[in-house]
Design an enzyme around this catalytic site. Structure first.
Site, PDB file in Angstrom:
ATOM      1  N   LYS A   1      40.440 -31.873  -3.004  1.00 51.95           N
ATOM      2  CA  LYS A   1      40.090 -32.379  -1.765  1.00 51.95           C
ATOM      3  C   LYS A   1      41.154 -32.810  -0.749  1.00 51.95           C
ATOM      4  O   LYS A   1      40.705 -32.906   0.588  1.00 51.95           O
ATOM      5  CB  LYS A   1      38.996 -33.166  -1.867  1.00 51.95           C
ATOM      6  CG  LYS A   1      37.565 -32.469  -2.527  1.00 51.95           C
ATOM      7  CD  LYS A   1      36.890 -31.706  -1.816  1.00 51.95           C
ATOM      8  CE  LYS A   1      36.137 -30.524  -2.712  1.00 51.95           C
ATOM      9  NZ  LYS A   1      36.332 -29.291  -1.916  1.00 51.95           N
TER      10      LYS A   1
ATOM     11  N   PRO B   1      43.168 -35.949  -6.967  1.00 47.72           N
ATOM     12  CA  PRO B   1      43.300 -34.696  -6.798  1.00 47.72           C
ATOM     13  C   PRO B   1      42.214 -33.692  -7.608  1.00 47.72           C
ATOM     14  O   PRO B   1      42.213 -32.425  -7.465  1.00 47.72           O
ATOM     15  CB  PRO B   1      44.596 -34.238  -7.323  1.00 47.72           C
ATOM     16  CG  PRO B   1      45.102 -35.492  -7.951  1.00 47.72           C
ATOM     17  CD  PRO B   1      44.352 -36.515  -7.722  1.00 47.72           C
TER      18      PRO B   1
ATOM     19  N   TYR C   1      33.067 -28.175  -4.541  1.00 45.21           N
ATOM     20  CA  TYR C   1      34.316 -27.515  -4.782  1.00 45.21           C
ATOM     21  C   TYR C   1      34.865 -26.522  -3.793  1.00 45.21           C
ATOM     22  O   TYR C   1      35.903 -26.465  -3.244  1.00 45.21           O
ATOM     23  CB  TYR C   1      34.609 -26.862  -6.414  1.00 45.21           C
ATOM     24  CG  TYR C   1      35.941 -26.652  -6.819  1.00 45.21           C
ATOM     25  CD1 TYR C   1      36.932 -25.629  -6.373  1.00 45.21           C
ATOM     26  CD2 TYR C   1      36.470 -27.650  -7.814  1.00 45.21           C
ATOM     27  CE1 TYR C   1      38.152 -25.578  -6.723  1.00 45.21           C
ATOM     28  CE2 TYR C   1      37.813 -27.598  -8.153  1.00 45.21           C
ATOM     29  CZ  TYR C   1      38.232 -26.318  -7.618  1.00 45.21           C
ATOM     30  OH  TYR C   1      39.928 -26.231  -7.905  1.00 45.21           O
TER      31      TYR C   1
ATOM     32  N   TYR D   1      40.001 -26.057 -15.959  1.00 44.56           N
ATOM     33  CA  TYR D   1      39.886 -27.660 -16.155  1.00 44.56           C
ATOM     34  C   TYR D   1      39.560 -28.007 -17.440  1.00 44.56           C
ATOM     35  O   TYR D   1      38.402 -27.482 -17.845  1.00 44.56           O
ATOM     36  CB  TYR D   1      38.761 -28.126 -15.235  1.00 44.56           C
ATOM     37  CG  TYR D   1      39.294 -28.055 -13.789  1.00 44.56           C
ATOM     38  CD1 TYR D   1      39.403 -27.053 -12.927  1.00 44.56           C
ATOM     39  CD2 TYR D   1      39.573 -29.441 -13.175  1.00 44.56           C
ATOM     40  CE1 TYR D   1      39.809 -27.159 -11.776  1.00 44.56           C
ATOM     41  CE2 TYR D   1      40.073 -29.513 -11.788  1.00 44.56           C
ATOM     42  CZ  TYR D   1      39.841 -28.137 -11.017  1.00 44.56           C
ATOM     43  OH  TYR D   1      40.362 -28.403  -9.790  1.00 44.56           O
TER      44      TYR D   1
ATOM     45  N   HIS E   1      40.138 -16.641  -5.411  1.00 46.34           N
ATOM     46  CA  HIS E   1      39.614 -16.659  -6.893  1.00 46.34           C
ATOM     47  C   HIS E   1      37.829 -17.062  -6.812  1.00 46.34           C
ATOM     48  O   HIS E   1      37.565 -17.466  -5.979  1.00 46.34           O
ATOM     49  CB  HIS E   1      40.169 -18.025  -7.439  1.00 46.34           C
ATOM     50  CG  HIS E   1      41.378 -17.898  -8.209  1.00 46.34           C
ATOM     51  ND1 HIS E   1      41.653 -18.797  -9.098  1.00 46.34           N
ATOM     52  CD2 HIS E   1      42.402 -17.061  -8.005  1.00 46.34           C
ATOM     53  CE1 HIS E   1      43.178 -18.556  -9.434  1.00 46.34           C
ATOM     54  NE2 HIS E   1      43.357 -17.348  -8.824  1.00 46.34           N
TER      55      HIS E   1
HETATM   56  P1  FAS Z   1      50.934 -36.185   4.258  1.00 43.91           P
HETATM   57  O1  FAS Z   1      51.296 -37.428   3.318  1.00 43.91           O
HETATM   58  O2  FAS Z   1      50.997 -34.825   3.691  1.00 43.91           O
HETATM   59  O3  FAS Z   1      51.939 -36.248   5.700  1.00 43.91           O
HETATM   60  C1  FAS Z   1      52.290 -37.482   6.234  1.00 43.91           C
HETATM   61  C2  FAS Z   1      53.293 -37.321   7.005  1.00 43.91           C
HETATM   62  O4  FAS Z   1      53.747 -38.492   7.640  1.00 43.91           O
HETATM   63  C3  FAS Z   1      54.678 -37.081   5.928  1.00 43.91           C
HETATM   64  O5  FAS Z   1      55.268 -35.901   6.261  1.00 43.91           O
HETATM   65  C4  FAS Z   1      55.337 -38.457   6.124  1.00 43.91           C
HETATM   66  O6  FAS Z   1      56.734 -38.150   5.886  1.00 43.91           O
HETATM   67  C5  FAS Z   1      55.268 -38.595   7.543  1.00 43.91           C
HETATM   68  N1  FAS Z   1      55.421 -40.111   7.935  1.00 43.91           N
HETATM   69  C6  FAS Z   1      54.830 -41.137   7.141  1.00 43.91           C
HETATM   70  N2  FAS Z   1      55.447 -42.334   7.877  1.00 43.91           N
HETATM   71  C7  FAS Z   1      55.920 -41.867   8.987  1.00 43.91           C
HETATM   72  C8  FAS Z   1      56.458 -42.635  10.352  1.00 43.91           C
HETATM   73  N3  FAS Z   1      56.584 -43.992   9.875  1.00 43.91           N
HETATM   74  N4  FAS Z   1      56.884 -42.036  10.890  1.00 43.91           N
HETATM   75  C9  FAS Z   1      56.878 -40.599  11.061  1.00 43.91           C
HETATM   76  N5  FAS Z   1      56.293 -40.003  10.239  1.00 43.91           N
HETATM   77  C10 FAS Z   1      55.850 -40.599   8.975  1.00 43.91           C
HETATM   78  N6  FAS Z   1      45.806 -33.004  -2.703  1.00 43.91           N
HETATM   79  C11 FAS Z   1      45.048 -32.044  -3.265  1.00 43.91           C
HETATM   80  O7  FAS Z   1      44.195 -31.553  -2.734  1.00 43.91           O
HETATM   81  N7  FAS Z   1      45.550 -31.446  -4.474  1.00 43.91           N
HETATM   82  C12 FAS Z   1      46.792 -31.900  -5.169  1.00 43.91           C
HETATM   83  O8  FAS Z   1      47.140 -31.265  -6.121  1.00 43.91           O
HETATM   84  C13 FAS Z   1      47.582 -32.816  -4.588  1.00 43.91           C
HETATM   85  N8  FAS Z   1      48.688 -33.233  -5.023  1.00 43.91           N
HETATM   86  C14 FAS Z   1      49.514 -34.203  -4.422  1.00 43.91           C
HETATM   87  C15 FAS Z   1      50.636 -34.674  -4.993  1.00 43.91           C
HETATM   88  C16 FAS Z   1      51.370 -35.502  -4.488  1.00 43.91           C
HETATM   89  C17 FAS Z   1      52.700 -36.090  -4.891  1.00 43.91           C
HETATM   90  C18 FAS Z   1      50.696 -36.386  -3.270  1.00 43.91           C
HETATM   91  C19 FAS Z   1      51.552 -37.415  -2.758  1.00 43.91           C
HETATM   92  C20 FAS Z   1      49.672 -35.999  -2.667  1.00 43.91           C
HETATM   93  C21 FAS Z   1      48.988 -34.904  -2.963  1.00 43.91           C
HETATM   94  N9  FAS Z   1      47.638 -34.470  -2.784  1.00 43.91           N
HETATM   95  C22 FAS Z   1      47.085 -33.421  -3.575  1.00 43.91           C
HETATM   96  C23 FAS Z   1      47.079 -34.957  -1.554  1.00 43.91           C
HETATM   97  C24 FAS Z   1      47.881 -34.033  -0.445  1.00 43.91           C
HETATM   98  O9  FAS Z   1      48.020 -32.895  -0.590  1.00 43.91           O
HETATM   99  C25 FAS Z   1      47.335 -34.882   0.768  1.00 43.91           C
HETATM  100  O10 FAS Z   1      45.976 -35.000   0.780  1.00 43.91           O
HETATM  101  C26 FAS Z   1      48.153 -34.005   2.074  1.00 43.91           C
HETATM  102  O11 FAS Z   1      49.347 -33.917   1.849  1.00 43.91           O
HETATM  103  C27 FAS Z   1      47.278 -34.906   3.102  1.00 43.91           C
HETATM  104  O12 FAS Z   1      48.156 -34.345   4.346  1.00 43.91           O
HETATM  105  P2  FAS Z   1      48.582 -35.349   5.798  1.00 43.91           P
HETATM  106  O13 FAS Z   1      47.260 -36.391   5.725  1.00 43.91           O
HETATM  107  O14 FAS Z   1      49.299 -34.497   6.585  1.00 43.91           O
HETATM  108  O15 FAS Z   1      49.473 -36.330   4.945  1.00 43.91           O
HETATM  109  C1  PHB Z   2      47.059 -27.383  -7.796  1.00 47.29           C
HETATM  110  O1  PHB Z   2      47.181 -26.165  -7.783  1.00 47.29           O
HETATM  111  O2  PHB Z   2      47.993 -28.041  -7.427  1.00 47.29           O
HETATM  112  C2  PHB Z   2      45.720 -28.069  -7.907  1.00 47.29           C
HETATM  113  C3  PHB Z   2      44.635 -27.278  -8.107  1.00 47.29           C
HETATM  114  C4  PHB Z   2      43.255 -28.016  -8.368  1.00 47.29           C
HETATM  115  C5  PHB Z   2      43.205 -29.420  -8.290  1.00 47.29           C
HETATM  116  C6  PHB Z   2      44.530 -30.128  -7.984  1.00 47.29           C
HETATM  117  C7  PHB Z   2      45.570 -29.660  -7.774  1.00 47.29           C
HETATM  118  O3  PHB Z   2      41.934 -29.863  -8.390  1.00 47.29           O
END
Ligand code: FAS
Ligand code: PHB
Length: 399
Positions: free
Chosen positions: A308, A304, A393, A211, A84
């Site tokens: 980032k 979110p 961004y 947005y 994009h």
């Molecule tokens: P993660 O949370 O992805 O991974 C951590 C891992 O550790 C998980 O698999 C978990 O099961 C595991 N774990 C936890 N405790 C443990 C233990 N005791 N033993 C072993 N394993 C364990 N970011 C965006 O930029 N845009 C978004 O739209 C967005 N939407 C999101 C929606 C949701 C519902 C959530 C929760 C987060 C969202 N995020 C978003 C943020 C997300 O993308 C995180 O920044 C990203 O997953 C970070 O990656 P990790 O640091 O690997 O953490």
């Molecule tokens: C998404 O596509 O999930 C998304 C895109 C932009 C954002 C957050 C989430 O700022």
């Protein structure tokens, strides 16, 4: 089960780096370490199926795409991601396209975190990294000595121990690693709103992300492919998803995104997933204690709105992997600098996420609304304002 790693004399496992968590941070770190000849074992509490099915982020910064491509993870990304040029900022007054390529020389890629996780899990087998699912009771020991170890119970119910040179907590916002750092400094901000996110089997009604600021609340139109849309609505914190029927969701999205204005229409479709995501910012410091290092959501959470979270996790491990390689070869300089240098980027991203969030989400304060509209008019009309948004961004250089 066939056990990963090497067994030492007393039957315990031994490896160089134990990584707790198989999200993007843990999986990518393991991949980068393997490329540097460093052995690791990844411990994950969830099942393989659960990890692969999680729906989360959707945007990759320019530097994230460059890194993933450089380390052999770019094939499906190049084939299936959607490049994009920019985004649309939308208010009841106007819709403005910010062209990031014109403003800062590069754009972004839309590529679901679910797809990236699949690529990382697939690459693990080729790279020889060991990934152990469905562990419980993960505990960290002796992290301030040169011989830390991790204990856990495996999927078969057997008590296990892995001795290592380094432990890395990539276990997200609720894992045990952050708790293992004594007397951490923490900062937290809880925002007075949440996101209701939906996945819908319908072609996006826009070529690039929208947005939208609206008096009823923020809305965003994103996507996952030419046939799958990803959309978000601002809702009160603690919203019960049962209160939002599909019709109510589409009606609110249409109103907030400007359906019917200037000939633009929002096409609804079958919603296949919906969830409510709280909005908060969090930072824990330091991101290192002895032989324990933290990366990704284990150390920081960003709202979110600035896309980032996933990119910060990638940036952390891009910095941490070479630092650990050097440390294990006897040079601790990069490892000593890791926490401070990683936190500098964390706070830049935390600020940008706060700025985007507070600019676009309505509160019940009419003064706020005027400030938000004035700020959006400035960004939409000033090249300096637009370039500031574009620079943050699309992401700052990783190296
Ligand atoms: P993660 O949370 O992805 O991974 C951590 C891992 O550790 C998980 O698999 C978990 O099961 C595991 N774990 C936890 N405790 C443990 C233990 N005791 N033993 C072993 N394993 C364990 N970011 C965006 O930029 N845009 C978004 O739209 C967005 N939407 C999101 C929606 C949701 C519902 C959530 C929760 C987060 C969202 N995020 C978003 C943020 C997300 O993308 C995180 O920044 C990203 O997953 C970070 O990656 P990790 O640091 O690997 O953490
Ligand atoms: C998404 O596509 O999930 C998304 C895109 C932009 C954002 C957050 C989430 O700022």
């Amino acid at each position: 089960m066939a056990w990963p790693g090497r067994f030492d004399f007393d039957g315990n496992m031994r490896t160089q780096v134990v990584i707790i968590g198989a999200g993007p941070a843990g999986l990518l770190l393991s991949h980068l370490l393997a490329a540097d000849g460093v052995e690791s074992v990844v411990l994950e509490t969830r099942s393989r199926e659960y990890v692969l099915a999680r729906i989360r982020a959707g945007i990759l910064e320019h530097s994230s795409v460059e890194l993933l491509t450089d380390v052999g993870l770019g094939e499906r990304l190049a084939r299936e991601s959607m490049p994009h040029r920019g985004i649309y900022l939308h208010t009841p007054e106007q819709r403005t396209h910010l062209d990031f390529v014109d403003l800062v020389g590069h754009g972004i890629h839309v590529y679901g975190q679910t797809d990236l996780t699949r690529d990382l899990v697939d690459a693990r087998v080729r790279g020889g990294q060991q990934l152990v699912y469905e562990v419980t009771g993960t505990a960290l020991h002796d992290i301030d000595t040169a011989r830390p170890y991790v204990t856990f119970v495996d999927a078969d119910g057997a008590a296990r121990r892995i001795d290592a040179d380094v432990v890395v907590g990539c276990d997200g916002s609720f894992g045990p690693s952050r708790q293992a750092v004594p007397d951490p400094r923490t900062w937290e901000r809880t925002y007075p709103y949440a996101w209701l996110g939906v996945l819908a089997d319908v072609a996006p009604s826009t070529d690039e992300l929208i947005y939208a600021w609206h008096p009823d609340g923020f809305a965003m139109h994103s996507m996952r492919s030419a046939a799958v849309s990803r959309l978000y609505l601002q809702v009160p914190p603690g919203t019960d998803i049962a209160e939002w029927s599909d019709d109510r969701i589409w009606t609110a999205l249409a109103a907030r995104l400007g359906h019917g204005r200037d000939g633009w229409t929002l096409t609804p479709g079958p919603i296949t997933e919906k969830s409510v995501l709280p909005m908060r910012g969090f930072v824990a410091a330091p991101m290192r204690h002895g032989r324990l290092f933290l990366a990704g959501d284990a150390a920081h959470i960003v709202p979110p709105t600035g896309a980032k979270g996933l990119n910060l996790a990638i940036a952390d491990v891009a910095r941490l992997a070479p630092a650990l390689g050097a440390l294990l070869r006897g040079d601790g300089a990069l490892a000593a600098a890791y926490s401070d240098t990683a936190l500098a980027r964390v706070w830049r991203c935390q600020h940008f996420s706060w700025w985007m969030t507070t600019m676009l989400h309505v509160t019940d304060d009419p003064f706020d609304a005027q400030l938000q509209l004035a700020q959006l008019r400035w960004v939409a009309s000033s090249e300096a304002g637009a370039r500031g948004l574009a620079e943050n961004y699309t992401g700052l250089p990783l190296r």
